[in-house]
Design a protein around this motif. Structure first.
Motif, short mmCIF file in Angstrom:
data_model
loop_
_atom_site.label_atom_id
_atom_site.label_comp_id
_atom_site.label_asym_id
_atom_site.label_seq_id
_atom_site.Cartn_x
_atom_site.Cartn_y
_atom_site.Cartn_z
N ASP A 70 0.86 -1.18 0.00
CA ASP A 70 0.00 0.00 0.00
C ASP A 70 0.89 1.24 0.00
N PRO A 71 1.54 1.55 -1.15
CA PRO A 71 2.54 2.61 -1.21
C PRO A 71 2.01 4.00 -0.82
N GLY A 72 0.73 4.23 -0.92
CA GLY A 72 0.16 5.53 -0.57
C GLY A 72 -0.18 5.67 0.90
N SER A 73 0.02 4.63 1.69
CA SER A 73 -0.36 4.69 3.10
C SER A 73 0.62 5.57 3.89
N LYS A 74 0.21 5.90 5.09
CA LYS A 74 1.01 6.74 5.98
C LYS A 74 2.35 6.07 6.26
N LEU A 75 3.41 6.88 6.21
CA LEU A 75 4.74 6.40 6.58
C LEU A 75 4.92 6.58 8.07
N VAL A 76 5.49 5.59 8.73
CA VAL A 76 5.78 5.66 10.15
C VAL A 76 7.30 5.65 10.30
N LEU A 77 7.81 6.64 10.99
CA LEU A 77 9.25 6.78 11.15
C LEU A 77 9.84 5.56 11.87
N ALA A 78 10.91 5.04 11.32
CA ALA A 78 11.67 3.95 11.94
C ALA A 78 13.13 4.39 11.97
N LEU A 79 13.74 4.28 13.14
CA LEU A 79 15.12 4.73 13.32
C LEU A 79 15.98 3.61 13.87
N MET A 80 17.28 3.74 13.65
CA MET A 80 18.25 2.89 14.31
C MET A 80 19.45 3.76 14.67
N TYR A 81 20.26 3.27 15.58
CA TYR A 81 21.44 4.03 15.98
C TYR A 81 22.51 3.98 14.92
N GLY A 82 23.20 5.11 14.79
CA GLY A 82 24.36 5.20 13.90
C GLY A 82 25.60 5.45 14.76
N THR A 83 26.39 6.42 14.38
CA THR A 83 27.63 6.73 15.07
C THR A 83 27.35 7.39 16.41
N GLN A 84 28.06 6.96 17.44
CA GLN A 84 27.96 7.59 18.75
C GLN A 84 29.20 8.44 18.97
N SER A 85 29.01 9.65 19.47
CA SER A 85 30.15 10.48 19.84
C SER A 85 30.01 10.90 21.29
N ILE A 86 31.15 10.99 21.96
CA ILE A 86 31.18 11.41 23.36
C ILE A 86 32.15 12.58 23.44
N ARG A 87 31.62 13.71 23.92
CA ARG A 87 32.41 14.95 23.98
C ARG A 87 32.31 15.56 25.37
N PHE A 88 33.44 16.06 25.84
CA PHE A 88 33.51 16.76 27.13
C PHE A 88 33.91 18.19 26.85
N SER A 89 33.36 19.12 27.61
CA SER A 89 33.81 20.51 27.50
C SER A 89 33.86 21.13 28.88
N GLY A 90 34.73 22.09 29.05
CA GLY A 90 34.85 22.79 30.32
C GLY A 90 35.39 24.18 30.10
N GLN A 91 35.14 25.03 31.08
CA GLN A 91 35.65 26.39 30.98
C GLN A 91 35.89 26.96 32.36
N GLY A 92 36.74 27.96 32.40
CA GLY A 92 37.02 28.64 33.66
C GLY A 92 38.42 29.21 33.64
N ALA A 93 38.84 29.68 34.80
CA ALA A 93 40.18 30.25 34.92
C ALA A 93 41.22 29.15 34.66
N PHE A 94 42.24 29.50 33.90
CA PHE A 94 43.30 28.53 33.60
C PHE A 94 44.18 28.36 34.83
N VAL A 95 44.35 27.13 35.27
CA VAL A 95 45.20 26.81 36.40
C VAL A 95 46.47 26.19 35.82
N SER A 96 47.58 26.85 36.04
CA SER A 96 48.84 26.42 35.43
C SER A 96 49.54 25.39 36.32
N ASN A 97 48.92 24.21 36.47
CA ASN A 97 49.59 23.14 37.21
C ASN A 97 50.17 22.14 36.20
N ALA A 98 50.85 21.13 36.69
CA ALA A 98 51.54 20.18 35.80
C ALA A 98 50.57 19.47 34.86
N THR A 99 49.41 19.03 35.37
CA THR A 99 48.46 18.30 34.53
C THR A 99 47.90 19.20 33.44
#
Length: 161
Positions: A70-99
């Motif tokens: 029934d090509p004219g019928s309503k389409l129902v969205l179907a999804l699957m997972y693709g690429t996963q990304s993991i990102r960290f961000s931070g901000q503040g005063a720069f601390v000039s220690n060894a690390t």
């Protein structure tokens, strides 16, 4: 003015100030941490003085197919997972220690190094990271640093106990 009842069973919405409940553990934002692999088996904490965030982004791939019978019928969205990304961000005063000097050197020299991100109450992510940094300042305040990190390759996750 409409009045809404609380939809969260563990929250009280009747007062502008509500005492924290002792039976609901609260994680402090400052315990979301970034650490750089040190010498040996340990990790050394990077000093992020103000804000920090962790983004776990799961790409969505559209796998929707029309009904061939029934090509004219309503389409129902179907999804699957693709690429996963993991990102960290931070901000503040720069601390000039060894690390932080080593973290800055990783960014300057485009060194991929092993890092660890601890998300309180959820778990710990470990893996290689690409680091980018922006330094800024004005004539009267502390130098600021924004750090952006992208995990790459295999990422280990250990759930919090």
């Amino acid at each position: 003015m409409k009045t809404y009842s609380a939809v969260f069973s563990n929250c009280t919405a009747h007062s502008a100030y509500t005492k924290p409940r002792k039976d609901i553990p609260m994680a402090l934002g400052r315990t979301l941490t970034l650490a750089r692999k040190g010498v040996g088996a340990g990790f050394d904490l990077a000093c992020i003085t103000e804000q920090r965030s962790l983004e776990i982004n799961n790409e969505e791939i559209d796998i929707t197919k029309p009904n061939c019978m029934d090509p004219g019928s309503k389409l129902v969205l179907a999804l699957m997972y693709g690429t996963q990304s993991i990102r960290f961000s931070g901000q503040g005063a720069f601390v000039s220690n060894a690390t932080m000097k080593l973290v800055s050197t990783d960014a300057i020299n485009q060194v991929i190094h092993e890092y660890q991100v601890t998300l309180p109450g959820v778990g710990t992510f470990e893996g290689d990271m690409l680091i980018s940094m922006t330094f800024s300042g004005d004539k009267t305040n502390e130098m600021q640093a924004d750090i952006r990190c992208a995990m790459t390759g295999d990422i280990a996750f250990v759930a919090a106990a």
